[in-house]
Design a protein around this motif. Structure first.
Motif, PDB file in Angstrom:
ATOM      1  N   LEU A 173      13.672   6.464  17.844  1.00  0.00           N
ATOM      2  CA  LEU A 173      14.576   7.195  18.714  1.00  0.00           C
ATOM      3  C   LEU A 173      14.218   6.836  20.147  1.00  0.00           C
ATOM      4  CD1 LEU A 173      14.517  10.736  17.030  1.00  0.00           C
ATOM      5  CD2 LEU A 173      16.274   8.983  16.776  1.00  0.00           C
ATOM      6  N   ASP A 174      14.974   7.344  21.105  1.00  0.00           N
ATOM      7  CA  ASP A 174      14.641   7.068  22.504  1.00  0.00           C
ATOM      8  C   ASP A 174      13.225   7.505  22.840  1.00  0.00           C
ATOM      9  OD1 ASP A 174      17.141   6.001  23.033  1.00  0.00           O
ATOM     10  OD2 ASP A 174      18.001   7.933  23.614  1.00  0.00           O
ATOM     11  N   TRP A 175      12.740   8.570  22.188  1.00  0.00           N
ATOM     12  CA  TRP A 175      11.431   9.124  22.533  1.00  0.00           C
ATOM     13  C   TRP A 175      10.373   8.933  21.450  1.00  0.00           C
ATOM     14  CZ3 TRP A 175       9.670  12.939  19.207  1.00  0.00           C
ATOM     15  CH2 TRP A 175      10.628  13.536  18.379  1.00  0.00           C
ATOM     16  N   LEU A 176      10.762   8.355  20.298  1.00  0.00           N
ATOM     17  CA  LEU A 176       9.859   8.320  19.146  1.00  0.00           C
ATOM     18  C   LEU A 176       9.838   6.955  18.492  1.00  0.00           C
ATOM     19  CD1 LEU A 176       8.113   9.859  16.973  1.00  0.00           C
ATOM     20  CD2 LEU A 176      10.285  10.328  15.799  1.00  0.00           C
ATOM     21  N   ASP A 177       8.630   6.523  18.118  1.00  0.00           N
ATOM     22  CA  ASP A 177       8.435   5.328  17.285  1.00  0.00           C
ATOM     23  C   ASP A 177       7.372   5.699  16.260  1.00  0.00           C
ATOM     24  OD1 ASP A 177       8.058   2.886  16.108  1.00  0.00           O
ATOM     25  OD2 ASP A 177       7.213   1.905  17.873  1.00  0.00           O
ATOM     26  N   SER A 178       7.792   5.854  14.995  1.00  0.00           N
ATOM     27  CA  SER A 178       6.832   6.313  13.994  1.00  0.00           C
ATOM     28  C   SER A 178       7.010   5.569  12.683  1.00  0.00           C
ATOM     29  CB  SER A 178       6.983   7.826  13.747  1.00  0.00           C
ATOM     30  OG  SER A 178       8.160   8.106  13.002  1.00  0.00           O
ATOM     31  N   ILE A 179       5.902   5.418  11.978  1.00  0.00           N
ATOM     32  CA  ILE A 179       5.882   4.953  10.588  1.00  0.00           C
ATOM     33  C   ILE A 179       5.064   5.973   9.817  1.00  0.00           C
ATOM     34  CG2 ILE A 179       5.172   3.160   8.980  1.00  0.00           C
ATOM     35  CD1 ILE A 179       5.579   1.099  11.139  1.00  0.00           C
ATOM     36  N   THR A 180       5.678   6.578   8.806  1.00  0.00           N
ATOM     37  CA  THR A 180       5.044   7.681   8.088  1.00  0.00           C
ATOM     38  C   THR A 180       5.093   7.423   6.589  1.00  0.00           C
ATOM     39  OG1 THR A 180       5.806   9.208   9.807  1.00  0.00           O
ATOM     40  CG2 THR A 180       5.039  10.180   7.750  1.00  0.00           C
ATOM     41  N   ALA A 181       3.979   7.604   5.914  1.00  0.00           N
ATOM     42  CA  ALA A 181       3.919   7.405   4.471  1.00  0.00           C
ATOM     43  C   ALA A 181       4.768   8.447   3.756  1.00  0.00           C
ATOM     44  CB  ALA A 181       2.471   7.485   3.989  1.00  0.00           C
ATOM     45  N   LEU A 182       5.467   8.025   2.733  1.00  0.00           N
ATOM     46  CA  LEU A 182       6.283   8.931   1.935  1.00  0.00           C
ATOM     47  C   LEU A 182       5.507   9.555   0.787  1.00  0.00           C
ATOM     48  CD1 LEU A 182       9.628   6.920   1.812  1.00  0.00           C
ATOM     49  CD2 LEU A 182       9.160   9.012   3.081  1.00  0.00           C
ATOM     50  N   GLY A 183       4.308   9.098   0.561  1.00  0.00           N
ATOM     51  CA  GLY A 183       3.472   9.652  -0.495  1.00  0.00           C
ATOM     52  C   GLY A 183       2.021   9.319  -0.245  1.00  0.00           C
ATOM     53  N   PRO A 184       1.103  10.049  -0.886  1.00  0.00           N
ATOM     54  CA  PRO A 184      -0.323   9.835  -0.616  1.00  0.00           C
ATOM     55  C   PRO A 184      -0.936   8.647  -1.350  1.00  0.00           C
ATOM     56  CG  PRO A 184      -0.037  11.611  -2.201  1.00  0.00           C
ATOM     57  CD  PRO A 184       1.355  11.198  -1.770  1.00  0.00           C
ATOM     58  N   GLU A 185      -0.289   8.143  -2.401  1.00  0.00           N
ATOM     59  CA  GLU A 185      -0.891   7.102  -3.221  1.00  0.00           C
ATOM     60  C   GLU A 185      -0.071   5.817  -3.170  1.00  0.00           C
ATOM     61  OE1 GLU A 185      -3.747   7.384  -4.640  1.00  0.00           O
ATOM     62  OE2 GLU A 185      -4.024   9.527  -4.201  1.00  0.00           O
ATOM     63  N   PRO A 186      -0.734   4.646  -3.178  1.00  0.00           N
ATOM     64  CA  PRO A 186      -0.010   3.373  -3.259  1.00  0.00           C
ATOM     65  C   PRO A 186       0.567   3.197  -4.664  1.00  0.00           C
ATOM     66  CG  PRO A 186      -2.376   2.995  -3.377  1.00  0.00           C
ATOM     67  CD  PRO A 186      -2.193   4.452  -3.078  1.00  0.00           C
ATOM     68  N   PRO A 187       1.548   2.307  -4.842  1.00  0.00           N
ATOM     69  CA  PRO A 187       2.125   2.097  -6.173  1.00  0.00           C
ATOM     70  C   PRO A 187       1.099   1.506  -7.137  1.00  0.00           C
ATOM     71  CG  PRO A 187       2.904   0.439  -4.622  1.00  0.00           C
ATOM     72  CD  PRO A 187       2.163   1.457  -3.819  1.00  0.00           C
ATOM     73  N   THR A 188       1.245   1.868  -8.398  1.00  0.00           N
ATOM     74  CA  THR A 188       0.341   1.326  -9.426  1.00  0.00           C
ATOM     75  C   THR A 188       0.551  -0.174  -9.589  1.00  0.00           C
ATOM     76  OG1 THR A 188       0.381   3.442 -10.588  1.00  0.00           O
ATOM     77  CG2 THR A 188      -0.382   1.538 -11.828  1.00  0.00           C
ATOM     78  N   MET A 189       1.798  -0.594  -9.540  1.00  0.00           N
ATOM     79  CA  MET A 189       2.107  -2.023  -9.638  1.00  0.00           C
ATOM     80  C   MET A 189       1.692  -2.738  -8.358  1.00  0.00           C
ATOM     81  SD  MET A 189       5.858  -3.758 -10.158  1.00  0.00           S
ATOM     82  CE  MET A 189       6.087  -5.526 -10.043  1.00  0.00           C
ATOM     83  N   ARG A 190       1.107  -3.896  -8.495  1.00  0.00           N
ATOM     84  CA  ARG A 190       0.668  -4.673  -7.335  1.00  0.00           C
ATOM     85  C   ARG A 190       1.864  -5.439  -6.785  1.00  0.00           C
ATOM     86  NH1 ARG A 190      -4.738  -7.906  -8.660  1.00  0.00           N
ATOM     87  NH2 ARG A 190      -4.576  -8.209  -6.397  1.00  0.00           N
ATOM     88  N   LEU A 191       2.422  -4.925  -5.708  1.00  0.00           N
ATOM     89  CA  LEU A 191       3.604  -5.539  -5.115  1.00  0.00           C
ATOM     90  C   LEU A 191       3.197  -6.732  -4.243  1.00  0.00           C
ATOM     91  CD1 LEU A 191       5.524  -2.300  -4.079  1.00  0.00           C
ATOM     92  CD2 LEU A 191       5.895  -3.724  -6.100  1.00  0.00           C
ATOM     93  N   ASN A 205       0.810  -1.221   0.000  1.00  0.00           N
ATOM     94  CA  ASN A 205       0.000   0.000   0.000  1.00  0.00           C
ATOM     95  C   ASN A 205       0.846   1.275   0.000  1.00  0.00           C
ATOM     96  OD1 ASN A 205       0.804  -0.763   2.634  1.00  0.00           O
ATOM     97  ND2 ASN A 205      -0.731   0.589   3.536  1.00  0.00           N
ATOM     98  N   GLY A 206       2.154   1.174  -0.301  1.00  0.00           N
ATOM     99  CA  GLY A 206       2.935   2.400  -0.417  1.00  0.00           C
ATOM    100  C   GLY A 206       4.353   2.265   0.105  1.00  0.00           C
ATOM    101  N   TRP A 207       5.032   3.392   0.165  1.00  0.00           N
ATOM    102  CA  TRP A 207       6.391   3.476   0.692  1.00  0.00           C
ATOM    103  C   TRP A 207       6.338   4.261   1.993  1.00  0.00           C
ATOM    104  CZ3 TRP A 207       4.912   4.351  -4.310  1.00  0.00           C
ATOM    105  CH2 TRP A 207       5.437   3.493  -5.285  1.00  0.00           C
ATOM    106  N   PHE A 208       7.081   3.786   2.979  1.00  0.00           N
ATOM    107  CA  PHE A 208       7.012   4.373   4.317  1.00  0.00           C
ATOM    108  C   PHE A 208       8.419   4.558   4.879  1.00  0.00           C
ATOM    109  CE2 PHE A 208       3.169   2.096   3.459  1.00  0.00           C
ATOM    110  CZ  PHE A 208       2.151   2.841   4.030  1.00  0.00           C
TER     111      PHE A 208
END
Length: 232
Positions: free
Chosen positions: A45-63, A37-40
């Motif tokens: 860090l000691d205070w942070l655990d995050s997963i953030t999308a690098l773009g609004p759209e998933p890839p056209t190719m079905r990975l 569903n995309g690239w993330f």
């Protein structure tokens, strides 16, 4: 492989999201996760655990990989509304000039503390400042500044200055009864707006209280704001 490429991949590896198992844990650092569903970008860090999308759209190719969901967790819990209120009060006291401050995280205690930045030059539209000294186990988690009488927004100067990894907050309209605020997660040039933040609840409550009268400001309202924020 060129040793320089090996060093780059060791600093920021690329992994595929598992389709049938769980995404493996990671130490402090950063990696790119390729998912169906995309690239993330995943950051620890000691205070942070995050997963953030690098773009609004998933890839056209079905990975042929699994899916990944965004997440944002702070080891210190919710952003501390009382410290933020103290910073806003400091900003009001120094109108019309801008002010800056930071919430510093200490690994030894797992807590934040508010520190005001020393202004080298300050005006109603700009501030140059020095960050306060920190102990060896401390790091800046939240960067705060004000826009004085102006509205809260992310200026070109803010985009240039907001580098590294942190939460950034800007406050505006400090001459009004209820200032406005914007918060965002900053990850090495990627900016993720934080639409839900504790000041938003504080502002909404203050506006409701204006309509409901003095009885709305009864004891315990701050506790309820914090509980709503913790529940997410």
């Amino acid at each position: 492989m060129d040793p320089r490429d090996q060093a780059l991949l060791a600093t920021c590896p690329v992994v595929a999201a598992p389709r049938f198992g769980a995404l493996s844990d990671m130490p402090n650092g950063q990696r790119i996760v390729v998912a169906r569903n995309g690239w993330f970008v995943q950051t620890r860090l000691d205070w942070l655990d995050s997963i953030t999308a690098l773009g609004p759209e998933p890839p056209t190719m079905r990975l042929p990989y699994g899916e990944v969901q965004e997440r944002l967790r702070f080891s210190f819990g919710p952003l501390p509304i009382r410290m933020i209120e103290d910073f806003v009060a400091y900003g009001r006291a120094h109108l019309p000039d801008e002010v800056a401050g930071v919430l510093i995280y200490a690994r030894s205690t797992g807590r934040l503390r508010l520190a005001i930045c020393e202004a080298e030059r300050a005006s109603p539209i700009h501030i140059d400042y020095r960050r306060p000294p920190m102990a060896g186990d401390e790091t800046v988690a939240v960067d705060l500044h004000t826009h004085g009488h102006g509205p809260a927004f992310w200026s070109a100067d803010d985009d240039r200055d907001d580098q590294g990894i942190k939460v950034a907050g800007v406050f505006g309209l400090l001459d009004q009864r209820v200032p406005m605020a914007c918060f965002r997660l900053v990850i090495n040039g990627l900016y993720k707006p934080l639409e839900r933040h504790p000041w938003q609840a504080t502002q909404a409550h203050a506006l409701r209280s204006e309509d409901e009268g003095p009885s709305a400001m009864r004891d315990g309202w701050m506790w309820r704001v914090m509980r709503r924020w913790q529940r997410g």
